[in-house]
Design a protein around this motif. Structure first.
Motif, PDB file in Angstrom:
ATOM      1  N   ASP A  96       0.446  -1.264   0.128  1.00  0.00           N
ATOM      2  CA  ASP A  96       0.260  -0.117  -0.055  1.00  0.00           C
ATOM      3  C   ASP A  96       0.479   1.079   0.049  1.00  0.00           C
ATOM      4  OD1 ASP A  96       0.811  -0.405   2.812  1.00  0.00           O
ATOM      5  OD2 ASP A  96      -1.116  -0.114   3.379  1.00  0.00           O
ATOM      6  N   ILE A  97       1.952   1.413   0.781  1.00  0.00           N
ATOM      7  CA  ILE A  97       2.591   2.541   0.631  1.00  0.00           C
ATOM      8  C   ILE A  97       3.316   2.385  -0.732  1.00  0.00           C
ATOM      9  CG2 ILE A  97       4.825   3.148   1.865  1.00  0.00           C
ATOM     10  CD1 ILE A  97       4.133   1.880   4.570  1.00  0.00           C
ATOM     11  N   LEU A  98       3.788   1.552  -1.266  1.00  0.00           N
ATOM     12  CA  LEU A  98       4.351   1.477  -1.974  1.00  0.00           C
ATOM     13  C   LEU A  98       3.610   2.075  -3.784  1.00  0.00           C
ATOM     14  CD1 LEU A  98       7.274  -1.409  -1.979  1.00  0.00           C
ATOM     15  CD2 LEU A  98       7.478   1.495  -1.384  1.00  0.00           C
ATOM     16  N   GLY A  99       2.501   1.860  -3.311  1.00  0.00           N
ATOM     17  CA  GLY A  99       1.449   2.487  -4.451  1.00  0.00           C
ATOM     18  C   GLY A  99       1.126   3.690  -4.133  1.00  0.00           C
ATOM     19  N   ARG A 100       1.624   4.216  -3.531  1.00  0.00           N
ATOM     20  CA  ARG A 100       0.911   6.037  -2.831  1.00  0.00           C
ATOM     21  C   ARG A 100       1.499   6.976  -3.524  1.00  0.00           C
ATOM     22  NH1 ARG A 100       0.800   5.393   3.605  1.00  0.00           N
ATOM     23  NH2 ARG A 100      -0.108   4.535   3.853  1.00  0.00           N
ATOM     24  N   PRO A 101       1.664   8.229  -4.197  1.00  0.00           N
ATOM     25  CA  PRO A 101       2.682   8.576  -5.321  1.00  0.00           C
ATOM     26  C   PRO A 101       2.802   9.895  -4.314  1.00  0.00           C
ATOM     27  CG  PRO A 101       0.470   8.292  -6.525  1.00  0.00           C
ATOM     28  CD  PRO A 101       0.189   7.882  -5.345  1.00  0.00           C
ATOM     29  N   LYS A 129       7.654  -5.246  -7.991  1.00  0.00           N
ATOM     30  CA  LYS A 129       7.522  -4.639  -6.943  1.00  0.00           C
ATOM     31  C   LYS A 129       8.185  -3.511  -6.579  1.00  0.00           C
ATOM     32  CE  LYS A 129       4.730  -7.003  -3.422  1.00  0.00           C
ATOM     33  NZ  LYS A 129       4.449  -8.021  -2.196  1.00  0.00           N
ATOM     34  N   GLY A 130      10.023  -3.510  -6.997  1.00  0.00           N
ATOM     35  CA  GLY A 130      10.504  -2.625  -7.269  1.00  0.00           C
ATOM     36  C   GLY A 130      10.308  -1.401  -8.570  1.00  0.00           C
ATOM     37  N   ILE A 131       9.512  -1.723  -9.304  1.00  0.00           N
ATOM     38  CA  ILE A 131       9.559  -0.817 -10.735  1.00  0.00           C
ATOM     39  C   ILE A 131       8.721   0.580  -9.928  1.00  0.00           C
ATOM     40  CG2 ILE A 131       7.804  -0.821 -12.356  1.00  0.00           C
ATOM     41  CD1 ILE A 131       8.166  -3.772 -12.947  1.00  0.00           C
ATOM     42  N   PRO A 132       7.921   0.937  -9.394  1.00  0.00           N
ATOM     43  CA  PRO A 132       7.890   1.948  -8.998  1.00  0.00           C
ATOM     44  C   PRO A 132       8.855   2.842  -8.138  1.00  0.00           C
ATOM     45  CG  PRO A 132       6.334   0.530  -7.685  1.00  0.00           C
ATOM     46  CD  PRO A 132       7.284  -0.562  -8.672  1.00  0.00           C
ATOM     47  N   GLY A 185      29.513  -0.199 -20.545  1.00  0.00           N
ATOM     48  CA  GLY A 185      30.106   0.859 -19.785  1.00  0.00           C
ATOM     49  C   GLY A 185      29.654   2.172 -19.465  1.00  0.00           C
ATOM     50  N   SER A 186      27.770   1.516 -19.068  1.00  0.00           N
ATOM     51  CA  SER A 186      26.974   2.569 -18.594  1.00  0.00           C
ATOM     52  C   SER A 186      27.466   2.508 -16.653  1.00  0.00           C
ATOM     53  CB  SER A 186      25.524   1.909 -18.406  1.00  0.00           C
ATOM     54  OG  SER A 186      25.437   2.106 -19.946  1.00  0.00           O
ATOM     55  N   LYS A 187      27.047   3.284 -16.224  1.00  0.00           N
ATOM     56  CA  LYS A 187      27.026   3.259 -14.452  1.00  0.00           C
ATOM     57  C   LYS A 187      25.682   3.160 -13.839  1.00  0.00           C
ATOM     58  CE  LYS A 187      31.300   6.317 -13.978  1.00  0.00           C
ATOM     59  NZ  LYS A 187      31.714   7.943 -14.104  1.00  0.00           N
ATOM     60  N   VAL A 188      25.473   1.559 -13.444  1.00  0.00           N
ATOM     61  CA  VAL A 188      23.891   0.936 -12.604  1.00  0.00           C
ATOM     62  C   VAL A 188      23.966   1.554 -11.161  1.00  0.00           C
ATOM     63  CG1 VAL A 188      22.634  -0.744 -13.027  1.00  0.00           C
ATOM     64  CG2 VAL A 188      24.107  -0.274 -14.706  1.00  0.00           C
ATOM     65  N   LEU A 189      23.127   1.920 -11.397  1.00  0.00           N
ATOM     66  CA  LEU A 189      22.294   2.091 -10.106  1.00  0.00           C
ATOM     67  C   LEU A 189      21.218   0.877  -9.945  1.00  0.00           C
ATOM     68  CD1 LEU A 189      21.529   3.181  -7.214  1.00  0.00           C
ATOM     69  CD2 LEU A 189      20.549   4.958  -8.461  1.00  0.00           C
ATOM     70  N   LEU A 190      21.641  -0.395  -8.819  1.00  0.00           N
ATOM     71  CA  LEU A 190      20.397  -1.151  -8.774  1.00  0.00           C
ATOM     72  C   LEU A 190      19.562  -0.011  -7.470  1.00  0.00           C
ATOM     73  CD1 LEU A 190      22.783  -4.417  -8.527  1.00  0.00           C
ATOM     74  CD2 LEU A 190      21.338  -3.435 -10.237  1.00  0.00           C
ATOM     75  N   VAL A 191      17.786  -0.683  -7.858  1.00  0.00           N
ATOM     76  CA  VAL A 191      17.168   0.087  -6.457  1.00  0.00           C
ATOM     77  C   VAL A 191      16.182  -1.489  -6.643  1.00  0.00           C
ATOM     78  CG1 VAL A 191      15.130   0.982  -6.766  1.00  0.00           C
ATOM     79  CG2 VAL A 191      17.239   2.084  -7.466  1.00  0.00           C
ATOM     80  N   ASP A 192      15.396  -1.864  -5.231  1.00  0.00           N
ATOM     81  CA  ASP A 192      14.882  -2.552  -5.226  1.00  0.00           C
ATOM     82  C   ASP A 192      13.952  -2.043  -3.975  1.00  0.00           C
ATOM     83  OD1 ASP A 192      13.285  -4.613  -5.063  1.00  0.00           O
ATOM     84  OD2 ASP A 192      15.005  -6.276  -4.827  1.00  0.00           O
ATOM     85  N   ASP A 193      12.449  -2.896  -3.612  1.00  0.00           N
ATOM     86  CA  ASP A 193      12.141  -2.587  -2.752  1.00  0.00           C
ATOM     87  C   ASP A 193      12.061  -3.026  -1.471  1.00  0.00           C
ATOM     88  OD1 ASP A 193      11.309  -4.951  -3.945  1.00  0.00           O
ATOM     89  OD2 ASP A 193       9.333  -4.985  -2.241  1.00  0.00           O
ATOM     90  N   TYR A 194      12.418  -4.702  -1.495  1.00  0.00           N
ATOM     91  CA  TYR A 194      12.856  -5.503   0.149  1.00  0.00           C
ATOM     92  C   TYR A 194      14.357  -6.387   0.029  1.00  0.00           C
ATOM     93  CZ  TYR A 194      11.905  -7.816   3.762  1.00  0.00           C
ATOM     94  OH  TYR A 194      12.240  -8.771   5.074  1.00  0.00           O
ATOM     95  N   MET A 195      15.323  -6.451   0.768  1.00  0.00           N
ATOM     96  CA  MET A 195      16.406  -7.137   0.926  1.00  0.00           C
ATOM     97  C   MET A 195      16.536  -7.849   2.338  1.00  0.00           C
ATOM     98  SD  MET A 195      20.175  -6.062  -0.156  1.00  0.00           S
ATOM     99  CE  MET A 195      20.685  -5.702   1.461  1.00  0.00           C
ATOM    100  N   LYS A 196      16.746  -9.601   1.797  1.00  0.00           N
ATOM    101  CA  LYS A 196      16.989  -9.773   2.619  1.00  0.00           C
ATOM    102  C   LYS A 196      18.234 -10.366   2.572  1.00  0.00           C
ATOM    103  CE  LYS A 196      13.775 -12.606   6.685  1.00  0.00           C
ATOM    104  NZ  LYS A 196      12.576 -13.655   6.028  1.00  0.00           N
ATOM    105  N   GLY A 197      18.196 -11.915   1.978  1.00  0.00           N
ATOM    106  CA  GLY A 197      19.954 -12.576   2.078  1.00  0.00           C
ATOM    107  C   GLY A 197      20.217 -11.411   0.957  1.00  0.00           C
TER     108      GLY A 197
END
Length: 268
Positions: A96-101, A129-132, A185-197
């Motif tokens: 619900d939180i990750l769906g709020r603009p 879930k990491g898309i938004p 050669g791109s500089k890549v930033l990884l983004v996700d909603d949740y990380m466990k292991g």
């Protein structure tokens, strides 16, 4: 002019463009930019950088002040600590939180602030879930974002795939990314909603290597409890979620400490 700059962060806009667009003299545009620069800094909206010379202009660089970041993290701690958010397996309901603009805008702004002075060419996330989150971060950095999928899609064309071991379940998983998504050669930033292991992020990192690109960083909204060694050690998280005996305890992640200093990580 304010709206134009806010909608195009990190993009250099020439004074000539503004003068022609609004039918004003460059001297008047320059005076207006000075007012905007002061207003942005006073309100903590961001930095308006002016570049002198014929090829110069103005560039808006968004950021967030530590007080506002702390307030947002505190609000998230309160909300995510609600008992009815507990899910089987030690997870916490966050959709619900990750769906709020409004929340997504703040998360994107906060995570993008970390890369204020670093070069990022593309933001990469994994479905779904990491898309938004990735879209929000990418909008503040004004770079593309791409989505890694667990199954190849015919609409993606040729793909590069890797197998990885899930950090939490220890199962072998697969992820794939279109060959056209990331330039070498791109500089890549990884983004996700949740990380466990950290297995999913580890898989994404392997994909970055397959594209002959560089890892700019790893940023997650929340990290969970994990017994053992994570496959990823360098990352930033806004929140840390502890679940034990079906109880939830949420504390600040390492973001506030890493970005603003240890004295600011006192919200718990």
């Amino acid at each position: 002019m304010t709206r134009y700059l806010l909608e195009r962060p990190h993009q250099l806009v020439s004074l000539t463009f503004f003068a022609e667009r609004y039918g004003s003299a460059k001297s008047s545009i320059s005076e207006d930019l000075t007012i905007l620069k002061r207003a942005f800094q006073t309100r903590g909206t961001g930095l308006l950088e002016t570049v002198p010379g014929a090829a110069g202009g103005a560039r808006f660089i968004p950021y967030i002040l530590k007080e506002e970041a702390e307030q947002f993290v505190s609000e998230m701690i309160t909300e995510l600590s609600e008992a009815d958010r507990y899910l089987p397996g030690g997870y916490v309901y966050m959709s619900d939180i990750l769906g709020r603009p409004a929340a997504l805008r703040q998360i994107g702004r906060i995570l993008a602030t970390q890369y204020l002075n670093q070069s990022v060419d593309v933001v990469v996330t994994v479905a779904t879930k990491g898309i938004p989150l990735a879209q929000s971060v990418a909008s503040y950095l004004n770079v593309p974002f791409v989505i890694v999928r667990h199954d190849s899609q015919i609409t993606e064309g040729s793909t590069v795939s890797v197998n990885y071991v899930s950090g939490s379940t220890k199962r072998i998983e697969r992820m794939a990314l279109s060959k056209r998504s990331v330039k070498p050669g791109s500089k890549v930033l990884l983004v996700d909603d949740y990380m466990k292991g950290g297995g999913t992020v580890g898989g994404l990192r392997s994909l970055v290597d397959e594209f002959d690109s560089q890892l700019a960083g790893v940023a997650v909204f929340a990290e969970g409890d994990f017994e053992g060694q994570r496959t990823v050690t360098k990352y930033t998280s806004l929140l840390k979620i502890h679940t034990k005996d079906e109880q939830i305890r949420v504390t600040p992640g390492n973001y506030l400490t890493q970005i603003f200093g240890a004295e600011n990580n006192q919200l718990n």
